[in-house]
Design a protein around this motif. Structure first.
Motif, PDB file in Angstrom:
ATOM      1  N   ALA A 187       0.830  -1.207   0.000  1.00  0.00           N
ATOM      2  CA  ALA A 187       0.000   0.000   0.000  1.00  0.00           C
ATOM      3  C   ALA A 187       0.867   1.262   0.000  1.00  0.00           C
ATOM      4  O   ALA A 187       0.554   2.249  -0.675  1.00  0.00           O
ATOM      5  CB  ALA A 187      -0.924  -0.004   1.208  1.00  0.00           C
ATOM      6  N   ARG A 188       1.954   1.229   0.760  1.00  0.00           N
ATOM      7  CA  ARG A 188       2.838   2.397   0.804  1.00  0.00           C
ATOM      8  C   ARG A 188       3.464   2.680  -0.556  1.00  0.00           C
ATOM      9  O   ARG A 188       3.522   3.825  -1.015  1.00  0.00           O
ATOM     10  CB  ARG A 188       3.945   2.163   1.841  1.00  0.00           C
ATOM     11  N   SER A 207       0.453   5.836   2.176  1.00  0.00           N
ATOM     12  CA  SER A 207       1.764   6.290   2.642  1.00  0.00           C
ATOM     13  C   SER A 207       1.850   6.365   4.157  1.00  0.00           C
ATOM     14  O   SER A 207       2.941   6.367   4.723  1.00  0.00           O
ATOM     15  CB  SER A 207       2.083   7.657   2.033  1.00  0.00           C
ATOM     16  N   ALA A 208       0.707   6.441   4.838  1.00  0.00           N
ATOM     17  CA  ALA A 208       0.698   6.569   6.296  1.00  0.00           C
ATOM     18  C   ALA A 208       0.564   5.220   7.000  1.00  0.00           C
ATOM     19  O   ALA A 208       0.624   5.158   8.229  1.00  0.00           O
ATOM     20  CB  ALA A 208      -0.451   7.473   6.728  1.00  0.00           C
ATOM     21  N   ARG A 211       8.882  -2.205   9.580  1.00  0.00           N
ATOM     22  CA  ARG A 211       7.512  -1.906   9.142  1.00  0.00           C
ATOM     23  C   ARG A 211       6.597  -1.612  10.328  1.00  0.00           C
ATOM     24  O   ARG A 211       5.534  -1.036  10.158  1.00  0.00           O
ATOM     25  CB  ARG A 211       6.957  -3.061   8.329  1.00  0.00           C
ATOM     26  N   ALA A 212       7.028  -2.019  11.546  1.00  0.00           N
ATOM     27  CA  ALA A 212       6.249  -1.722  12.743  1.00  0.00           C
ATOM     28  C   ALA A 212       6.736  -0.456  13.432  1.00  0.00           C
ATOM     29  O   ALA A 212       6.296  -0.153  14.547  1.00  0.00           O
ATOM     30  CB  ALA A 212       6.318  -2.898  13.712  1.00  0.00           C
TER      31      ALA A 212
END
Length: 465
Positions: A80-81, A92-93, A205-206
């Protein structure tokens, strides 16, 4: 009872009144142990499975399966990013919500122990909780209980290697990482292999600041250097620091976290420090000497049939055997070999010739067969076909920029000797190459295969063209 092909097989109802004698005692309830246990029980053998931890084994509870659950969520957020500028509003968020993903993961792992134990009981196998330890070549203790066995299978898996590093006891394991309730702000991963890269990609990613420390200049040394270099660039672009040629000498507490000191004078700090320097067969507490089970350099001494060279009652499979790559499909393969040798006599040897593997970073990297270096040694004149795949339709539409391939083709015969892929669908496409290699297909044969289009598989013809 069924004809097992083994005239020495015992009737399961003929064991000692206290249930202490079995045709087979399996140590470990993971992939290998469960498969051998159920196969032999189906042939009429009396079988017990002993497990010191939760029933289910590493892969289902603490390894590849829960890791892949986290990876799936992380990959979705990354996709999605990357596509945010191309039509995914708000992409992006997005980032990996570790707590929610942990709950999702546990929906897979939490039912496993009870279900595995129940399935063993339903099959007529006796599940036993506790630490097994040999008392003699055919007798084991599990707490106060004594078990005698016509055969024993060691399928206890692997554990993090013991490290000659001051403060090594402060290291968390990959088990600990996958059980985290919340992701710490920062972590340091000691080692540059599968565990370190996979955990770092999840942590980043977290929202964590992740650092990988490698003692030489070859992280992920099992894979092709050119593909690793591309993945390394992508990894660093995520904000993951990869420190090469840093040999860890000391780990110490510092404030609320830890400091990792290297021989070159560099120090790295993190709220968590994770062991990523490999795993070794989990044999320490088994009392192998009393069982007459020989070892060499921390590994079981086995013959070509996965049988102990010193105690013919004893076999091993999976990571405990450490004969093939430390992968779940190898454990399944070993189990099939051992079960057949137990039931039919020792005639079957394992075959580790074509074993695909993948590191589940984002993007993932996958490999099967020979490396280029080995292919050049064994096959002078080997043909190397390699290139970038970022512009391929199946890759470009994902937004991924790190994608490449290297294929090795034998001179003359055209057989595929090795395949190495980096990109979004690499772990699936590598299976096609593995199948082709097993079937003895040539590069021309494979290039003529019709595939669904557009897909990762449809890229194969372009790679081979």
């Amino acid at each position: 009872m069924p004809d097992t092909g083994n005239p020495d097989a015992r009737d399961p109802d003929a064991r000692d009144p206290d249930g202490g004698h079995f045709d087979l005692v399996v140590l470990g309830s993971g992939t290998a142990g469960t498969k051998v246990a159920t196969t032999c029980r189906a042939a009429g053998w009396s079988v017990a499975v002993v497990e010191v931890r939760d029933f289910g084994g590493t892969c289902a509870l603490r390894g590849c399966e829960p890791k892949k659950v986290f990876w799936t969520v992380a990959e979705a957020t990354e996709r999605a990013r990357l596509l945010a500028p191309r039509g995914v509003e708000g992409g992006s968020a997005l980032r990996l919500d570790w707590g929610a993903a942990q709950a999702f993961k546990r929906s897979f792992t939490d039912p496993v122990p009870e279900n595995r134990e129940a399935s063993l009981r339903e099959a007529g196998i006796v599940p036993i909780h506790g630490q097994p330890c040999f008392l003699s070549p055919d007798t084991l203790a599990v707490g106060e209980r004594r078990l005698t066995a016509r055969h024993v299978l060691i399928a206890t898996g692997a554990a993090p290697a013991r490290l000659p590093i001051e403060g090594a006891g402060l290291l968390a394991t990959s088990d600990d990482f996958l059980a985290l309730e919340a992701m710490p702000e920062s972590l340091v991963l000691v080692g540059g292999g599968y565990i370190a890269f996979e955990c770092a990609h999840l942590a980043a990613r977290a929202g964590a600041r992740a650092t990988i420390i490698q003692d030489d200049d070859r992280p992920l040394a099992q894979f092709e250097p050119e593909l690793v270099a591309r993945l390394l660039e992508r990894t660093r672009a995520l904000g993951i620091e990869v420190a090469l040629n840093c040999k860890v000498e000391r780990i110490a507490r510092r404030g609320q976290g830890f400091a990792v000191e290297c021989g070159n004078g560099r120090t790295f700090e993190g709220a968590l420090v994770v062991h990523g320097l490999g795993r070794r067969p989990a044999l320490q507490a088994l009392g192998l000497e009393a069982g007459g089970v020989a070892t060499e350099k921390g590994r079981l001494s086995l013959d070509p049939y996965l049988r102990s060279t010193s105690n013919p009652r004893v076999f091993a499979a999976g990571d405990a055997a450490a004969q093939g790559p430390a992968l779940t499909p190898v454990a399944s393969h070993d189990a099939a070999v051992v079960a057949r040798n137990l039931l039919e006599g020792c005639h079957t040897k394992p075959d580790y010739g074509v074993v695909p593997s993948a590191v589940f970073t984002i993007p993932p990297m996958a490999s099967v067969g020979l490396s280029e270096a080995r292919a050049r040694e064994d096959h002078p004149g080997v043909e190397v076909r390699q290139g970038d795949m970022a512009g391929y339709q199946s890759v470009r539409r994902t937004g991924e920029t790190a994608a490449a391939y290297k294929l090795l083709v034998a001179p003359g015969s055209g057989l595929i000797l090795g395949a190495h892929l980096l990109g979004p669908e690499a772990p699936e496409v590598i299976n096609v190459f593995a199948l082709a290699m097993r079937a003895g297909m040539t590069a021309d044969d494979l290039s003529r295969m019709m595939t669904a289009y557009p897909s990762g598989g449809s890229n194969i013809a372009s790679m081979l063209g």
